[in-house]
Design a protein around this motif. Structure first.
Motif, PDB file in Angstrom:
ATOM      1  N   LEU A  23       0.805  -1.374  -0.075  1.00 15.33           N
ATOM      2  CA  LEU A  23      -0.157  -0.121  -0.071  1.00 15.33           C
ATOM      3  C   LEU A  23       0.855   1.272  -0.047  1.00 15.33           C
ATOM      4  O   LEU A  23       0.544   2.405  -0.703  1.00 15.33           O
ATOM      5  N   GLY A  24       1.933   1.131   0.582  1.00 12.38           N
ATOM      6  CA  GLY A  24       2.731   2.516   0.935  1.00 12.38           C
ATOM      7  C   GLY A  24       3.364   2.623  -0.563  1.00 12.38           C
ATOM      8  O   GLY A  24       3.702   3.693  -0.943  1.00 12.38           O
ATOM      9  N   ILE A  25       3.664   1.570  -1.142  1.00 11.91           N
ATOM     10  CA  ILE A  25       4.278   1.856  -2.662  1.00 11.91           C
ATOM     11  C   ILE A  25       3.488   2.140  -3.512  1.00 11.91           C
ATOM     12  O   ILE A  25       3.729   3.195  -4.392  1.00 11.91           O
ATOM     13  N   GLY A  26       2.121   1.615  -3.305  1.00 15.74           N
ATOM     14  CA  GLY A  26       1.012   1.862  -4.027  1.00 15.74           C
ATOM     15  C   GLY A  26       0.593   3.185  -4.226  1.00 15.74           C
ATOM     16  O   GLY A  26       0.214   3.984  -5.216  1.00 15.74           O
ATOM     17  N   LEU A  27       0.522   3.889  -2.974  1.00  9.24           N
ATOM     18  CA  LEU A  27       0.027   5.116  -2.689  1.00  9.24           C
ATOM     19  C   LEU A  27       0.955   6.336  -3.572  1.00  9.24           C
ATOM     20  O   LEU A  27       0.360   7.172  -4.259  1.00  9.24           O
TER      21      LEU A  27
END
Lengths: 294, 238
Positions: A23-27
């Motif tokens: 999620l951190g990468i995707g945001l």
């Protein structure tokens, strides 16, 4: 039966961690089209913060770990800012460079052997639940992971800044035409991803208490694979992919006889290749959407 | 004549070695509706994009309410009170109609857009309240265009730029659309409209500028009728 349940619980715990990293990468990818390989070093920085604050009260360590991760994430945003209009390849290489520089800096500063962070080790104790042994950190990983995913979903779907972020991810040019400030949206994405990195670092540090220069890197690589397998165009699919990789790692390693466990990663990545051949835009992206985006 | 709201002066825009707009002069007064027509590749869309800061200005200038827009980032141009309804509408298809509108409001910076303004936009385009919870991508082309214009209007723009609003719409829908645009103009919003349907643009606008190869080649007053030969000459060169 209880062995299966045991595997499933452990798998869900590691899956939650990978999902948060994904999620951190995707945001950040969503608003900037930047795949940040150096995200692992944000996690690593948090782990070293726990190491350096050994002996301080737990809440101080948690706050400092969060603060360091957010600050490093923001510093990366500044470094990557001139690259906003660069090609994806340029961005990718730049994030590799930052990742290597930080890993080597950590090696120079702390050595490569690793030091024990001694962060909440009692959470590794297990309790008995209907025949299966559950460690507290397993339960906490699942609960905190789920709560943070829900909180992020809430921010994205129910708040003004979330709406702006989704708009920027869907069509940055049009969002700017409507007056959405590019920089504020991107900065917010980096802050959120920094918070997630710190949480991943803390939950991981309980279970693998050795802070090493590759502490975060070793998490981010499989998480990134999960992101790609799930489909990086959407946060939900990227996060699900992260979860799946973590889950599959644990379950497969429990299923395989111990002498073939060395082949686990090969088997997993072999599966990944098959998935990408069959569904190149991601496992959870429906074909109709693929066509629209192509 | 009231004061100029937009002044484009000797505007040059280049994409590499290609000159998309050359030496364009265009002044728009408060409350005016101006049409910009011409063949594909004449530089109309590029001109709108340069005003919004989407493409960089090579030389010359653009001033809005007296201050230069050169080098101003797109989002800040929008916040100064210029709204562009882009070609192809560019609505957020995965978002609800209400979310699309809220973005228009949020982007304007002020949480303003008083209830009166919102009520006006809703009365102008009833579908945006009727289909509030629907995914914008499910609307018909005409409804999406109404949404795109409504989304621009909720930010209370002083200057509304429209890029090919009639593109891909059926004739009866286009008529309704221009009816709504007329009301918007009567409400005091200054309009610059790029249109492929030259005749509609000429009839709608107070005056119309014809562009060819990046230059303004002909200016028409609204009451000035134009023969098709003369128009063809302006479009394609004689």
């Amino acid at each position: 039966m209880s062995e299966v349940l045991q595997s499933v619980t452990d798998g869900a715990a590691l899956g939650s961690l990978y999902a948060l990293a994904a999620l951190g990468i995707g945001l950040v990818f969503g608003v900037m089209r930047l795949v940040n390989f150096a995200y692992g070093e944000v996690i690593t920085a948090s782990a070293y913060t726990l190491l350096l604050t050994k002996g301080l009260p737990v809440w101080v360590r948690i706050i400092l770990a969060l603060a360091v991760a957010v600050l490093l994430s923001l510093a990366m945003e500044v470094v990557f800012r001139p690259l906003r209009l660069a090609t994806p390849a340029t961005m990718l290489v730049a994030t590799f460079a930052v990742s290597f520089v930080l890993q080597n800096a950590a090696s120079l500063g702390f050595g490569t052997q690793g030091d024990s962070v001694n962060f909440l080790p009692t959470l590794n104790q297990a309790f008995d639940l209907g025949g299966i042994r559950i460690r507290y950190i397993t339960l906490i990983s699942i609960v905190v992971g789920g709560a943070l995913l829900a909180a992020t979903a809430f921010v994205l779907n129910r708040t003004d800044i979330g709406l702006k972020m989704r708009a920027a991810a869907a069509d940055f040019q049009t969002a700017r035409l409507l007056g959405v400030k590019a920089t504020s949206v991107i900065v917010f994405a980096f802050v959120l991803s920094g918070v997630l990195a710190a949480v991943v670092a803390m939950m991981l540090a309980v279970q693998r208490p050795l802070a090493t220069p590759s502490f975060g890197f070793l998490i981010v690589i499989p998480a990134l694979v999960g992101v790609v397998v799930g489909g990086m165009e959407r946060l939900l699919t990227a996060t699900s992919g992260g979860f799946l990789i973590g889950f599959a790692t644990v379950v497969l390693s429990d299923l395989l006889p111990s002498e073939s466990r060395v082949f686990l990663n090969s088997a997993l990545f072999g599966l990944v290749i098959v998935v990408l051949l069959v569904k190149p835009s991601g496992l959870f992206i429906r074909n109709r959407e693929t066509e629209e985006r192509l | 004549m009231s004061s100029p709201i937009l002044e484009v002066e000797k505007l040059d825009i280049r994409y590499g070695s290609v000159q998309a707009v050359r030496g364009l002069d265009l002044t728009i007064s408060q409350g005016e509706a101006v049409g910009l027509i011409g063949a594909n590749g004449a530089g109309k869309t590029t001109t709108l994009q340069a005003i919004m800061g989407v493409v960089p200005i090579h030389s010359g200038g653009v001033r809005f309410e007296g201050s230069s827009l050169k080098g101003v980032p797109t989002e800040l141009v929008a916040r100064r009170g210029i709204a562009l309804v882009p070609e192809g509408r560019r609505i957020f298809g995965d978002f609800t109609v209400e979310e699309n509108l809220r973005l228009g409001l949020l982007g304007s910076g002020t949480s303003a857009g008083s209830d009166d303004d919102l009520a006006w936009v809703h009365s102008l385009f009833p579908i945006v309240s009727e289909f509030s919870d629907r995914r914008a991508g499910q609307l018909s082309g005409g409804q999406q265009q109404q949404l795109a214009i409504a989304r621009a209007l909720v930010s209370k723009p002083k200057l509304l730029l429209l890029d090919e609003p009639s593109l891909g719409l059926a004739p009866t829908i286009v008529e309704d659309l221009f009816g709504a645009l007329g009301e918007i103009r009567n409400n005091g919003v200054t309009i610059l409209i790029v249109e492929q349907r030259a005749q509609m643009a000429v009839e709608f606008a107070d005056r119309t500028v014809v562009m060819r190869n990046g230059e303004a080649v002909l200016a028409l007053d609204g009451d000035e009728s134009i023969g098709s030969e003369q128009m063809a000459a302006a479009y394609f060169g004689s």
